[in-house]
Design a protein around this motif. Structure first.
Motif, PDB file in Angstrom:
ATOM      1  N   ILE A  75      10.354  19.638  27.042  1.00 55.24           N
ATOM      2  CA  ILE A  75      10.424  21.091  26.927  1.00 55.24           C
ATOM      3  C   ILE A  75       9.150  21.705  27.495  1.00 55.24           C
ATOM      4  CG2 ILE A  75      10.493  23.040  25.316  1.00 55.24           C
ATOM      5  CD1 ILE A  75      12.044  21.223  23.386  1.00 55.24           C
ATOM      6  N   GLY A  76       9.324  22.656  28.421  1.00 54.46           N
ATOM      7  CA  GLY A  76       8.195  23.366  28.995  1.00 54.46           C
ATOM      8  C   GLY A  76       8.416  24.867  28.961  1.00 54.46           C
ATOM      9  N   VAL A  77       7.327  25.620  29.055  1.00 58.06           N
ATOM     10  CA  VAL A  77       7.380  27.081  29.013  1.00 58.06           C
ATOM     11  C   VAL A  77       6.451  27.658  30.075  1.00 58.06           C
ATOM     12  CG1 VAL A  77       6.731  29.113  27.639  1.00 58.06           C
ATOM     13  CG2 VAL A  77       8.005  27.255  26.568  1.00 58.06           C
ATOM     14  N   ASN A  78       6.908  28.711  30.746  1.00 64.59           N
ATOM     15  CA  ASN A  78       6.060  29.496  31.641  1.00 64.59           C
ATOM     16  C   ASN A  78       6.254  30.967  31.289  1.00 64.59           C
ATOM     17  OD1 ASN A  78       4.552  30.639  33.673  1.00 64.59           O
ATOM     18  ND2 ASN A  78       5.803  29.877  35.362  1.00 64.59           N
ATOM     19  N   ILE A  79       5.204  31.607  30.796  1.00 71.00           N
ATOM     20  CA  ILE A  79       5.267  33.027  30.478  1.00 71.00           C
ATOM     21  C   ILE A  79       4.526  33.801  31.566  1.00 71.00           C
ATOM     22  CG2 ILE A  79       4.756  34.836  28.817  1.00 71.00           C
ATOM     23  CD1 ILE A  79       6.824  32.858  27.810  1.00 71.00           C
ATOM     24  N   LEU A  80       5.286  34.485  32.404  1.00 65.45           N
ATOM     25  CA  LEU A  80       4.711  35.274  33.487  1.00 65.45           C
ATOM     26  C   LEU A  80       4.141  36.576  32.923  1.00 65.45           C
ATOM     27  CD1 LEU A  80       7.740  34.834  35.915  1.00 65.45           C
ATOM     28  CD2 LEU A  80       5.581  33.578  35.998  1.00 65.45           C
ATOM     29  N   PRO A  81       3.038  37.088  33.529  1.00 64.41           N
ATOM     30  CA  PRO A  81       2.262  36.435  34.580  1.00 64.41           C
ATOM     31  C   PRO A  81       1.071  35.649  34.015  1.00 64.41           C
ATOM     32  CG  PRO A  81       1.610  38.738  34.417  1.00 64.41           C
ATOM     33  CD  PRO A  81       2.626  38.489  33.328  1.00 64.41           C
ATOM     34  N   ASN A  82       1.202  34.329  34.000  1.00 68.70           N
ATOM     35  CA  ASN A  82       0.087  33.442  33.654  1.00 68.70           C
ATOM     36  C   ASN A  82      -0.407  33.585  32.214  1.00 68.70           C
ATOM     37  OD1 ASN A  82      -0.579  31.618  35.744  1.00 68.70           O
ATOM     38  ND2 ASN A  82      -2.719  32.158  35.598  1.00 68.70           N
ATOM     39  N   ASP A  83       0.497  33.856  31.280  1.00 67.05           N
ATOM     40  CA  ASP A  83       0.105  34.046  29.884  1.00 67.05           C
ATOM     41  C   ASP A  83       0.036  32.692  29.183  1.00 67.05           C
ATOM     42  OD1 ASP A  83      -0.247  34.759  27.241  1.00 67.05           O
ATOM     43  OD2 ASP A  83       1.288  36.329  27.245  1.00 67.05           O
ATOM     44  N   PHE A  84      -1.095  32.006  29.350  1.00 62.98           N
ATOM     45  CA  PHE A  84      -1.230  30.673  28.774  1.00 62.98           C
ATOM     46  C   PHE A  84      -1.313  30.720  27.252  1.00 62.98           C
ATOM     47  CE2 PHE A  84      -5.544  31.952  30.110  1.00 62.98           C
ATOM     48  CZ  PHE A  84      -6.245  31.872  28.919  1.00 62.98           C
ATOM     49  N   GLU A  85      -1.848  31.806  26.690  1.00 57.67           N
ATOM     50  CA  GLU A  85      -1.956  31.893  25.233  1.00 57.67           C
ATOM     51  C   GLU A  85      -0.578  31.789  24.572  1.00 57.67           C
ATOM     52  OE1 GLU A  85      -4.507  35.098  23.808  1.00 57.67           O
ATOM     53  OE2 GLU A  85      -5.130  35.438  25.882  1.00 57.67           O
ATOM     54  N   ARG A  86       0.339  32.642  25.016  1.00 54.03           N
ATOM     55  CA  ARG A  86       1.670  32.647  24.425  1.00 54.03           C
ATOM     56  C   ARG A  86       2.417  31.355  24.746  1.00 54.03           C
ATOM     57  NH1 ARG A  86       4.559  38.299  24.600  1.00 54.03           N
ATOM     58  NH2 ARG A  86       2.580  38.661  23.538  1.00 54.03           N
ATOM     59  N   ALA A  87       2.237  30.849  25.963  1.00 53.92           N
ATOM     60  CA  ALA A  87       2.924  29.621  26.350  1.00 53.92           C
ATOM     61  C   ALA A  87       2.485  28.449  25.478  1.00 53.92           C
ATOM     62  CB  ALA A  87       2.667  29.325  27.819  1.00 53.92           C
ATOM     63  N   PHE A  88       1.188  28.288  25.291  1.00 51.52           N
ATOM     64  CA  PHE A  88       0.681  27.213  24.435  1.00 51.52           C
ATOM     65  C   PHE A  88       1.260  27.324  23.025  1.00 51.52           C
ATOM     66  CE2 PHE A  88      -3.176  26.312  27.183  1.00 51.52           C
ATOM     67  CZ  PHE A  88      -2.970  24.959  27.287  1.00 51.52           C
ATOM     68  N   ARG A  89       1.260  28.526  22.476  1.00 52.28           N
ATOM     69  CA  ARG A  89       1.708  28.702  21.096  1.00 52.28           C
ATOM     70  C   ARG A  89       3.197  28.412  20.944  1.00 52.28           C
ATOM     71  NH1 ARG A  89      -2.091  33.890  20.864  1.00 52.28           N
ATOM     72  NH2 ARG A  89      -3.897  33.011  19.780  1.00 52.28           N
ATOM     73  N   LEU A  90       3.984  28.844  21.920  1.00 52.69           N
ATOM     74  CA  LEU A  90       5.417  28.577  21.855  1.00 52.69           C
ATOM     75  C   LEU A  90       5.707  27.082  21.949  1.00 52.69           C
ATOM     76  CD1 LEU A  90       6.835  31.466  24.071  1.00 52.69           C
ATOM     77  CD2 LEU A  90       7.374  31.055  21.665  1.00 52.69           C
ATOM     78  N   VAL A  91       5.061  26.405  22.894  1.00 47.54           N
ATOM     79  CA  VAL A  91       5.304  24.973  23.059  1.00 47.54           C
ATOM     80  C   VAL A  91       4.861  24.214  21.815  1.00 47.54           C
ATOM     81  CG1 VAL A  91       4.647  22.913  24.362  1.00 47.54           C
ATOM     82  CG2 VAL A  91       5.225  25.025  25.572  1.00 47.54           C
ATOM     83  N   ASP A  92       3.736  24.604  21.251  1.00 46.56           N
ATOM     84  CA  ASP A  92       3.261  23.942  20.031  1.00 46.56           C
ATOM     85  C   ASP A  92       4.231  24.169  18.875  1.00 46.56           C
ATOM     86  OD1 ASP A  92       1.083  22.681  18.329  1.00 46.56           O
ATOM     87  OD2 ASP A  92       1.198  24.656  17.405  1.00 46.56           O
ATOM     88  N   PHE A  93       4.674  25.404  18.678  1.00 49.37           N
ATOM     89  CA  PHE A  93       5.546  25.728  17.550  1.00 49.37           C
ATOM     90  C   PHE A  93       6.870  24.971  17.624  1.00 49.37           C
ATOM     91  CE2 PHE A  93       8.728  28.272  15.320  1.00 49.37           C
ATOM     92  CZ  PHE A  93       8.114  28.450  14.092  1.00 49.37           C
ATOM     93  N   PHE A  94       7.411  24.838  18.850  1.00 45.98           N
ATOM     94  CA  PHE A  94       8.703  24.180  19.010  1.00 45.98           C
ATOM     95  C   PHE A  94       8.574  22.702  19.369  1.00 45.98           C
ATOM     96  CE2 PHE A  94       9.792  28.662  19.518  1.00 45.98           C
ATOM     97  CZ  PHE A  94      10.873  28.752  18.668  1.00 45.98           C
ATOM     98  N   GLN A  95       7.357  22.175  19.199  1.00 45.99           N
ATOM     99  CA  GLN A  95       7.093  20.752  19.436  1.00 45.99           C
ATOM    100  C   GLN A  95       7.539  20.347  20.841  1.00 45.99           C
ATOM    101  OE1 GLN A  95       9.117  18.983  15.983  1.00 45.99           O
ATOM    102  NE2 GLN A  95       7.165  18.941  14.890  1.00 45.99           N
ATOM    103  N   GLY A  96       7.180  21.203  21.801  1.00 48.26           N
ATOM    104  CA  GLY A  96       7.480  20.927  23.199  1.00 48.26           C
ATOM    105  C   GLY A  96       6.434  20.038  23.840  1.00 48.26           C
ATOM    106  N   ASP A  97       6.445  20.025  25.167  1.00 52.28           N
ATOM    107  CA  ASP A  97       5.641  19.036  25.880  1.00 52.28           C
ATOM    108  C   ASP A  97       4.629  19.605  26.862  1.00 52.28           C
ATOM    109  OD1 ASP A  97       7.194  16.422  25.105  1.00 52.28           O
ATOM    110  OD2 ASP A  97       8.729  17.892  25.627  1.00 52.28           O
TER     111      ASP A  97
END
Length: 239
Positions: free
Chosen positions: A70-92
């Motif tokens: 599972i991966g996430v890309n939040i445009l434009p370049n929002d690494f904060e939200r992307a990291f939090r979403l992947v962590d919460f949903f136990q992504g990769d």
């Protein structure tokens, strides 16, 4: 298993609505993910390309879990939200359009803040672009320097051509490979069944979106037959 073993393919979920009368992005995204899972794709990236970060959250909530990465890309370049979403949903992993370099009409990448997030979420892989599609390096930029900076910040560098669905020039892939050496390199745009064999000779995997859709339209539904055709060609190449 090494994250980039066997040259993984990550399918892009563009979060398009089914139609104007049925705008349920979440339901369609889950249908597309199930196709990718059943056809041997290694992972997927949910991106807010035709939606919002709230749509990404809703889709991941409704999905629950996945058999593939599972991966996430939040445009434009929002690494904060992307990291939090992947962590919460136990992504990769997360994808960022750019992780190094300075670009015209673009906010400077906050390296210090990003590295703090990397330390907070050390198990989440980062795929980061350098000189990517739709971004124009400022005058005086040196590709080698930007790639070397990227190698200190991410787990794989993403190389693209000029736009979504546009083939990444083979010469550009080779140029990136010559600079980054054995560091993982991912083709991030324009991979299809006609060039996957050639391009994966010089790269360690790919992100595929429009190639999986009829007419290469990002608003179209992922087509199972196109995924099967692509994956068969890719598997024949690495076997």
């Amino acid at each position: 298993m090494n994250f980039f073993e066997n040259k993984p393919i990550f399918g892009m979920i563009h979060l398009s609505p089914g139609s104007s009368s049925d705008p349920n992005r979440s339901m369609r995204a889950i249908q597309e993910i199930k196709i990718l899972e059943s056809e041997g794709v290694d992972g997927f990236i949910i991106e807010n390309y035709h939606g919002s970060s709230s749509d990404v959250l809703e889709a991941l909530t409704d999905l629950g879990s996945s058999k593939i990465k599972i991966g996430v890309n939040i445009l434009p370049n929002d690494f904060e939200r992307a990291f939090r979403l992947v962590d919460f949903f136990q992504g990769d992993f997360i994808q960022l359009d750019h992780i190094a370099g300075s670009y015209k009409k673009c906010q400077e990448f906050d390296v210090d803040k990003f590295m703090r997030f990397r330390k907070t979420y050390p198990n989440i892989k980062v795929l980061g672009g350098v000189w990517p599609k739709y971004y124009y390096p400022i005058t005086g930029s040196i590709l080698e320097n930007d790639i070397k900076d990227a190698m200190k910040r991410c787990d794989a560098i993403v190389v693209t051509g000029s736009g979504t669905g546009e083939e990444t020039p083979l010469d550009k892939i080779k140029q990136f490979r010559n600079i980054c050496g054995d560091f993982p390199l991912i083709v991030g745009a324009g991979l299809d069944d006609t060039n996957v064999t050639t391009q994966l000779e010089h790269a360690d995997g790919g992100i595929v979106g429009s190639c999986f859709k009829m007419g290469k339209r990002t608003t179209s539904m992922i087509n199972r037959e196109l995924v099967t055709e692509f994956m068969d060609r890719k598997l024949n190449h690495i076997s």
